[in-house]
Design an enzyme around this catalytic site. Sequence first.
Site, PDB file in Angstrom:
ATOM      1  CG  ASP A 147      -2.242   2.398   6.359  1.00  0.00           C
ATOM      2  OD1 ASP A 147      -2.437   1.987   5.182  1.00  0.00           O
ATOM      3  OD2 ASP A 147      -2.733   3.452   6.787  1.00  0.00           O
TER       4      ASP A 147
ATOM      5  CG  ASP B 208      -2.193   7.601   0.261  1.00  0.00           C
ATOM      6  OD1 ASP B 208      -1.512   8.631   0.301  1.00  0.00           O
ATOM      7  OD2 ASP B 208      -2.873   7.263  -0.715  1.00  0.00           O
TER       8      ASP B 208
ATOM      9  CG  ASP C 255      -1.891   1.121   1.257  1.00  0.00           C
ATOM     10  OD1 ASP C 255      -2.406   1.492   0.185  1.00  0.00           O
ATOM     11  OD2 ASP C 255      -2.143   1.656   2.351  1.00  0.00           O
TER      12      ASP C 255
END
Length: 269
Positions: A211, A8, A6
């Site tokens: 996250d 961001d 990922d």
Amino acid sequence: MLLLVDLDGVVYRGTEKIPGMPELLTQRAAGGDIIVYVTNNSRWHRTEYQARLEGMGAPAPLEHILTSARGTALALAGRPEPPRRTMVFGGDGLRRELEDVGLVTLECSYAGLEQEPDAIVCGVDFELSFERLSVASMVVRRGALFAATNRDPIFPMPDGLKAGAGAMIMAIVTASGREPDLVIGKPEPGLMREAAAVAGVPVQEAVVIGDGLVTDIAAANAVGARSVLVLTGVSTAEQAAALPPGQGPTVVAQGPADLGAVLDRLATA
């Protein structure tokens, strides 16, 4: 090992890199790992992501950057009858990805509404306004194909967690009375499968690094991949520990400092 990473909240927040992550990814790539970036963020075109990643010192082949905007564009272009005119509720990057695959795009405006779009693609919209929300809702109520790039409720930025595409899409759902016909981004499995296909590796052999529990980790579980939750973004270790068995990550890492050792253990497991 295939790493589906990922962006961001993992590699950077907004325009600020997460210290140590680009260097770790460069090290992993040099050691033979295949890195494919898989992001729900539909705001930018892949070339813009590539420039940002390279500027931060991360390895970034263009073909290894898969965004929800790109995935949505490919999905629409691959339909038996692709849309003739597609309204764009989102950023310029989303528009460019749609046009890259040959789709005709319209502005989200009353002028665009008059051209009778038969599809609307919705992503995070940093130019959100009453007019744009109203027009999008009218297009959906008229029966156009309603495609959502992703349903992330929040968008990590250097100064905090801001409203994401999911929050804006829910506003359209509320105003129109219709759910999206198509959702591409995580936790739906489509992006993960496409990313693994790019690498030529079965998705079940990948390790997802993210996250977000409800996006990255849920998508990893949906495709049977292992996953690492890094505590540099939206989710916490306490939230992960509270999940029922089978719904959490394979392992939790504080951040880049211990992620390398975590990945080494997964490689030999």
